[in-house]
Design an enzyme around this catalytic site. Structure first.
Site, PDB file in Angstrom:
ATOM      1  N   CYS A  73       0.825  -1.213   0.000  1.00 31.95           N
ATOM      2  CA  CYS A  73       0.000   0.000   0.000  1.00 31.95           C
ATOM      3  C   CYS A  73       0.858   1.262   0.000  1.00 31.95           C
ATOM      4  O   CYS A  73       2.001   1.263   0.489  1.00 31.95           O
ATOM      5  CB  CYS A  73      -0.913   0.002   1.222  1.00 31.95           C
ATOM      6  SG  CYS A  73      -2.371  -1.052   1.056  1.00 31.95           S
ATOM      7  N   ASN A  95      12.216  -6.179  -5.671  1.00 32.75           N
ATOM      8  CA  ASN A  95      11.654  -7.224  -4.817  1.00 32.75           C
ATOM      9  C   ASN A  95      12.520  -7.390  -3.572  1.00 32.75           C
ATOM     10  O   ASN A  95      13.749  -7.507  -3.671  1.00 32.75           O
ATOM     11  CB  ASN A  95      11.583  -8.538  -5.608  1.00 32.75           C
ATOM     12  CG  ASN A  95      10.705  -9.567  -4.938  1.00 32.75           C
ATOM     13  OD1 ASN A  95      10.753  -9.763  -3.737  1.00 32.75           O
ATOM     14  ND2 ASN A  95       9.888 -10.240  -5.733  1.00 32.75           N
ATOM     15  N   HIS A 184      -1.098  -6.433  -8.231  1.00 34.89           N
ATOM     16  CA  HIS A 184       0.307  -6.262  -8.566  1.00 34.89           C
ATOM     17  C   HIS A 184       0.791  -7.400  -9.456  1.00 34.89           C
ATOM     18  O   HIS A 184       0.109  -8.412  -9.609  1.00 34.89           O
ATOM     19  CB  HIS A 184       1.170  -6.211  -7.297  1.00 34.89           C
ATOM     20  CG  HIS A 184       1.284  -7.533  -6.586  1.00 34.89           C
ATOM     21  ND1 HIS A 184       0.259  -8.077  -5.836  1.00 34.89           N
ATOM     22  CD2 HIS A 184       2.308  -8.433  -6.516  1.00 34.89           C
ATOM     23  CE1 HIS A 184       0.631  -9.230  -5.323  1.00 34.89           C
ATOM     24  NE2 HIS A 184       1.879  -9.486  -5.727  1.00 34.89           N
TER      25      HIS A 184
END
Length: 356
Positions: A73, A95, A184
């Protein structure tokens, strides 16, 4: 449709365009996938068997629009301590738990053919589609989906300068191993050509050398529909997953960044329609794994890649309902892929779901 003999060789091309439509919808047969050089067993009569196997939990529907504890978020703190910006459209970050790293020691050389290893370098990124957690691509606005497509193209260019393959993929739904409902996808770029695109590179090149046209461009001409000026959406003749679909541009396109704005606009439109049909079919937020395959990048950009055609693949696992999935086990793992309804039956069921 091209005819293939039992060894996968193409005997005569396009001699009977609709020969494949005479296949029985009730009896088993095998179909050849020229892209992957493999066969799939089709057993439509198995849909009549009663189901007493695994039943999945219904998809989570009560997802808060914003959760400060959700690391995807806007403004949230991720596990590594980094704080997300208050993004309003797409957001891309490295990542926190990558499968590929940019540096590392190479494995030792081996002259034993049974024990081979090679260096593997790369980078992994996460791309958030939207700041809200309670939306998915089919219910996002057309402009927001267009922004996702633009970002995909931008990432492919950026990472493609360094890496031979850029894999954009989305796992949607807990049933597909997705641990976070926030909309996503992921992008894994690698210094090597992975197995799936390596096979496609070989088969498409062989087809082009034999027939003088890209394989998937010819396939578009055989299956072409006029509902979308720039894109073809279909269940491939050789599909493995129950409601597997493929998206293909109608002109010859090598990579996603080669799409012009009109084509990206049309892609946003057809993606929303396709994913809405998925959601309508079993009245659930339809889970799937999807990804883009296009011509290789990196040092392979300088090679002749005209045999490639850009395409997207959607692999949804659901078979009979929102809670009954297709399992790829046993025969599928040890022999070859098998599906329980024909591609034509799946396409017809998807066509009927027009409640968008």
């Amino acid at each position: 449709m091209a005819e293939f003999n039992a060894n996968g060789n193409n005997n005569k091309l396009f001699t009977e365009k609709n020969a494949h439509r005479r296949l029985s919808p009730d009896h088993q047969h095998i179909r050849f996938n020229p892209l992957k050089d493999e066969w799939v067993l089709v057993s439509p009569h198995r849909m009549k068997r009663p189901w007493k196997g695994q039943v999945e939990k219904p998809q989570e529907t009560d997802v808060p629009r914003f959760d400060p504890n959700n690391p995807l978020c806007p403004g949230a703190t991720r596990p590594n301590g980094k704080v997300n910006p208050d993004y309003e459209k797409t957001f891309v970050f490295d990542n926190d738990f990558p499968a590929l790293l940019e540096e590392g020691p190479p494995p030792p050389d081996s002259d034993n053919p049974l024990f081979q290893a090679a260096p593997a370098y790369g980078t992994c990124k996460v791309m958030c589609f939207h700041p809200w957690s309670d939306v998915t691509l089919p219910i996002m606005s057309h402009d927001d989906v267009h922004s996702v497509i633009d970002k995909w193209a931008e990432i492919n260019v950026e990472l493609g300068k360094k890496y031979d393959w850029v894999q954009i993929f989305e796992n949607k739904g807990a049933i597909m191993g997705c641990s976070n409902p926030h909309p996503h996808c992921q992008v894994w770029a690698s210094s090597f050509l992975p197995n799936e695109p390596a096979v496609k590179d070989r088969t498409q090149k062989a087809y082009y050398n034999k027939y003088g046209n890209p394989m998937l461009v010819d396939y578009v001409k055989q299956e072409c529909q006029k509902k979308n000026e720039h894109w073809l959406w279909l269940v491939p003749y050789w599909a493995v997953w129950p409601y597997e679909t493929m998206l293909l541009p109608k002109r010859h396109v090598l990579r996603i960044e080669d799409l012009n704005d009109e084509e990206r606009n049309a892609l946003a439109d057809i993606m929303k329609k396709l994913l809405t049909k998925y959601d309508n079919m079993f009245e659930t937020s339809f889970p799937y794994s999807m990804g883009w395959h296009g011509a290789p990048t990196g040092k392979r950009m300088n090679e002749d890649n005209k045999h490639w055609q850009l395409h997207a693949l959607y692999y949804p696992p659901l078979l009979r309902s929102a809670t009954v999935k297709k399992f790829m086990v046993g025969y599928e793992m040890l022999a070859q892929a098998q599906r329980d309804l024909t591609a034509e039956q799946a396409a017809e069921k998807l066509r009927l779901n027009i409640k968008s």
